[in-house]
Design a protein around this motif. Sequence first.
Motif, mmCIF file in Angstrom:
data_model
loop_
_atom_site.group_PDB
_atom_site.id
_atom_site.type_symbol
_atom_site.label_atom_id
_atom_site.label_comp_id
_atom_site.label_asym_id
_atom_site.label_seq_id
_atom_site.Cartn_x
_atom_site.Cartn_y
_atom_site.Cartn_z
ATOM 1 N N GLY A 274 0.796 -1.228 0.000
ATOM 2 C CA GLY A 274 0.000 0.000 0.000
ATOM 3 C C GLY A 274 0.823 1.270 0.000
ATOM 4 O O GLY A 274 0.274 2.371 -0.028
ATOM 5 N N GLU A 275 2.144 1.129 0.025
ATOM 6 C CA GLU A 275 2.994 2.313 0.151
ATOM 7 C C GLU A 275 2.851 3.309 -1.012
ATOM 8 O O GLU A 275 2.705 4.504 -0.775
ATOM 9 N N PRO A 276 2.854 2.829 -2.257
ATOM 10 C CA PRO A 276 2.717 3.799 -3.359
ATOM 11 C C PRO A 276 1.415 4.590 -3.303
ATOM 12 O O PRO A 276 1.378 5.760 -3.689
ATOM 13 N N LEU A 277 0.370 3.952 -2.808
ATOM 14 C CA LEU A 277 -0.914 4.647 -2.718
ATOM 15 C C LEU A 277 -0.846 5.787 -1.705
ATOM 16 O O LEU A 277 -1.493 6.825 -1.860
ATOM 17 N N LEU A 278 -0.044 5.597 -0.666
ATOM 18 C CA LEU A 278 0.081 6.629 0.361
ATOM 19 C C LEU A 278 0.813 7.869 -0.161
ATOM 20 O O LEU A 278 0.693 8.947 0.421
ATOM 21 N N VAL A 279 1.590 7.703 -1.220
ATOM 22 C CA VAL A 279 2.315 8.841 -1.785
ATOM 23 C C VAL A 279 1.462 9.574 -2.821
ATOM 24 O O VAL A 279 1.718 10.726 -3.144
ATOM 25 N N ALA A 280 0.435 8.913 -3.319
ATOM 26 C CA ALA A 280 -0.436 9.526 -4.330
ATOM 27 C C ALA A 280 -1.230 10.679 -3.708
ATOM 28 O O ALA A 280 -1.371 10.743 -2.488
ATOM 29 N N PRO A 281 -1.738 11.562 -4.558
ATOM 30 C CA PRO A 281 -2.474 12.727 -4.015
ATOM 31 C C PRO A 281 -3.885 12.362 -3.564
ATOM 32 O O PRO A 281 -4.880 12.897 -4.066
ATOM 33 N N VAL A 282 -3.978 11.417 -2.683
ATOM 34 C CA VAL A 282 -5.265 11.043 -2.082
ATOM 35 C C VAL A 282 -5.043 10.919 -0.579
ATOM 36 O O VAL A 282 -3.947 10.590 -0.131
ATOM 37 N N GLU A 418 2.143 5.285 6.905
ATOM 38 C CA GLU A 418 3.340 4.465 6.747
ATOM 39 C C GLU A 418 3.896 3.974 8.068
ATOM 40 O O GLU A 418 4.274 2.799 8.212
#
Lengths: 608, 287
Positions: A274-282, A418
Amino acid sequence: MNPRSVLRIARWETTRSAGDVDRRTAVAFVVVLLVIAALVPALVTYGPTPGEGIYRVGVDDDDDYRGVVAAEATLAAVDRAPSGVRTGDADLLVGDGGFVWADSAKGRASLAALRSATVAFNDRRMAREDNQSAAFPVVVTLTYADQSVSVTGQQTGDDAGADAGDQAGDTGDQTGDGTSDGTDGGTDDGTAGTEQPDSERDDDGSEAVSDLPSAPEGGLGGLLGDQQTGTPSSLSPPFPLRSLILAFAFLLPLNVVIQAYGSSVLAERINRRGEPLLVAPVSPADIVAGKTLPYLAGALALIAGIAVLVGAGPLAVAAVAPLAALFLAATFLGAMLARSYKELTFVTVTISVTLTAYAFVPAVFAEVHPIASISPLTVVVDSITGEGTTAGAFVLSTVPPALAATVMFGLGTGVYREEDMFTQRPIPAKLLDALAAPLDSRLRVGLWTALFMPFVFVTELFAVAVLFVAPVELSVPLLLGTVALVEEIAKSLHVYAGFERGRFPRTLRTSLVLGALSGAGFFLGEKLLLLTQLVGLPGIEVAQFAFSPSVVGLPPGVLLVAPLVLHVVTAGISAVGAARGRLEYVLAVLLAVLVHVAYNVAVVVGVA
Amino acid sequence: MISVRGLEKRYGSVTAVDGVSFDVEAGEVFGLVGPNGAGKTSTLKMLCGLVDPSAGTIEVNGFDAGDPEMRRALGFLPEESPLYDEMSPRSYLRFFADLYDVDRAAATERIDAALDRLDLDARDRPVGDFSKGMKRKVAIARSLVNDPDVLVYDEPASGLDPITTNTVVEFTRELADDGKTVVFSAHDLHHVESVCDRVAIMREGELAATGTLADIQAEYGRVEYRVFTDVPVADADPAGDRYETVVESMDDVERVRETTREAGGRVIDIRTRESTLEDVFLDVAGA
C-alpha cells in the motif's frame, strides 16, 4: 474526502479483488451462493419443523382433540392408555376427566403446546365461517400494568388461556372467562398433574378447554418468573422461530464479506504494497473509503437479495445496513492491527462471534420483550412477520452500531499511515497508536471520550440483554460492576495512550485537566443513552440500573451535577494513574471502578 | 526545487534523522549515501510526505511535503517493488495514472513510452509471473505516470542483476537529462559516481559531508605517497626485496629521502595514489 478519488479506488479495488479469484473459484462460489439462496427459504418453509412430534399426546381417534393434535407438527398422537403418562409412553393424556400430564417440564410444555394448537385450530375453523363477525366478535380487554416483565407475562398468559377456552371443540364455549385456576396440578405421588374442568362437557361430548390450567411457562411468566423452564412454543405470543432463522440468514453473507475485506486490507500492509498509494495525491480517508465501498455495496446487495427471498421489506435492509457497516469497521480496525493472516483469522472470528451474538441474542425476544429492540434483526423479524417497527425501536437498533462503525473507521484511518501500517508491532501497541493518533490537543480527549459512547452503549445494551433473565439479586450487582468497568475504561484508555505515545506531558496538572475533559465529554456523550427512553427500555428493572439509575428519587440539582462530578472524579483518578505507567494505570482504573460502583450503589439504594 | 531544513525524525527514543539540511536544484541528480541505518530511507520518506518529520521543514516545488500539489509533482520509488501480483502492468499503471488525474490518452502514451524505454514487453501478463528486475521496471514506470518534476528513488538498483542495474542507472541519467530532479539513495558507490551531480554522505542520522564528488574528494580525500627504498628506515615495511614507507605529504617524502641517504641507501621509487569515492565514503561514513 474526494468522491472521485474514492470511486476510482473503489473501482480499482473491485478489479483487483476480482483478479484475486480465478474463474473456476468464482463460478463455484456463485453456484454455492445460488444453492444456499434457493435452499434456505425452501428449507425454512417446507423443511421439517424443529421439534416435530416431540410431545406425545394420548388421545382417542374419535376425540375432538385428535384433529388438533394432527394439525400441530410438534404434537404426536399416541394410544390413550390410562397409564401412559406414568409409563412414559405419553406426555399428556386427553380424556373424559380432563387432562393428565407428566409432572415435568416436558409435560407442562406439552400442555401449553396443545393449548396453542387448539387456539390455532379454532382460529382456522372459525375463519371458514360465513359470518365472520360472529366468528370473531371483538372483545376488548383493558389491563393497566407496569412495563415490567412479570406483569407482561401474567397478562399474556391469562389472555391465551381465555382464547383457548373460548373456542375449543366443536361448540366452543364463547363465554369462557378465561381464568386460570391452577398451575401445578401435581398429584400426591408427584408423578403427574391432573386437571378437572370446571365447565361441563359439551353436548357432543367434547371438552371445553376454558378450564385448561394456565401453564406456568405460558408467556414470560415462565421465562422470567419462578419457573425458569419453557419451550419456544410455550411463549405467548409465539416465539418467532422461523422469522429468526430467516433473519439469521442476513448475518451469513456478512461473515463471508468480512473475510474478503480483511484480507484485502491486510494485503495492503504485507510487503508494503500500500505504500505507493500513500504517496499519491489522495488522503487516507479516500483510500479507506474506496477500499471499503465495494465490500459494503456487496454486503448490501446480498442483504437486499436475501430480503427479497425471505419476504422482508426495505426497512429490514435499512436496519441491517449499519450492522454490515459495523462488521466491516471492526474488521478494518482488526486488519490494521493484525500482523499476519493468522492473527487476522483470530480477529475476524472474534468479530463474527461477538457481533452475531450482539445481533442475534436480543432478537430472540422479538415480539416478546422490548429488549429485542436493541438488535437490527428484530426489525427484520418484524418485517417478515408483518409486525410494525416503531421509529424509536428502529433508531435504537441502528444508531448505536452506525456510530460505533464510524468511530472504528475513524480509529483505523488514524493509523492508515506508513509509520503504523508496515511495522510489526504487537496489537496492543498498535491499538494505543490508533487511540493516540487523533489526540492533537487536550480538548480532543473530551471529544473522543464522547465518541466512544456508542461502544459503551452497545456493550451495556448487550450486558442488559444477557443479564436481564437472571434474578435481580444477581443481575443488578453484575451489571453495576460491568457498567462501571466499561465506562471507566472508555474514559481513560485513550488518555493512557496519549501519555504513552508522548502526546501529553506526564504531570499531575495535565492528568487532572485531561481527566476533567474526559469526564465532561463522557457526561455529554452519555445523553445518547436517552435513546433507550424511546422504547421504554428503562422499564426493565435491570436496564434501569444500567441506563438511568439516577432518574428517580433525586432532587433536580443533584440530578444534573452528580453524574458530572462522578465522571470527572473517576476520569481524573484514572488519568493520574495513566500518567505514571501501565501498572499504575490499571490500579487507578480499578480504584475508579470502585468509586463508580459505590456511587451507583448509593444511587440504587437512594432509588430503592 | 527542494529545500530541506533542520530535518529530524525520532521513533521513540531513537533518532533516525538528526538536523539534516540540504538543497537540490532543478534538473540535478542528488545522491544520498551511507551505511545501513544512517537515515537515508527515513529522509526520503519524509521528502515525499510518506512520513511526518518530528522537526524541520521540507519544501518541494514550492509546496510543503505532504501537500497534495507536491504529491502530484513527485514520483516515488520505494526500496522494494510493492505491486499487485494479480494485475498486469498496464492495468496497474492505468490505475495510478487515474489517481493523478492523467487523461486516458496521455496515460496510455506515457505508460507505453516508459515501458518501451525500460524495455519491458510483457504488459498484459500478471505481475506475479515477473522476475524481480521486471517488477522493478514496472515500479519505475509507476513513478513516471504523472510526469513528475521530482523523482525520489530509494535504492533503485537494489538486488538487481548487473544488466538490469545498468539499465536502471542509465535510465536514471536519462531522466535527469530530460530535466527531472532526482534524489536517490544507494549503496552502490559506482552507481552514485556515474549518475550523481552532488552527493550527501549520511552517518548516524546526520549529514557528514555534502557537495560534488570533486568537492568531497578534495575535502575528505587524500593523496598517498608510497616511497620504496633499498634499506629499512623507520616505519618502513618490507615489500619484496625493497622497503615501503607510506606518507601523506611531499614534506614527508623529503624526510624519508633524507633518512634513507643518512642510512647509506637510496630511494628506488615513489608512487602516488588518490582516494577513491569508496575510500572517502569509508572514512567519512565511518563504515
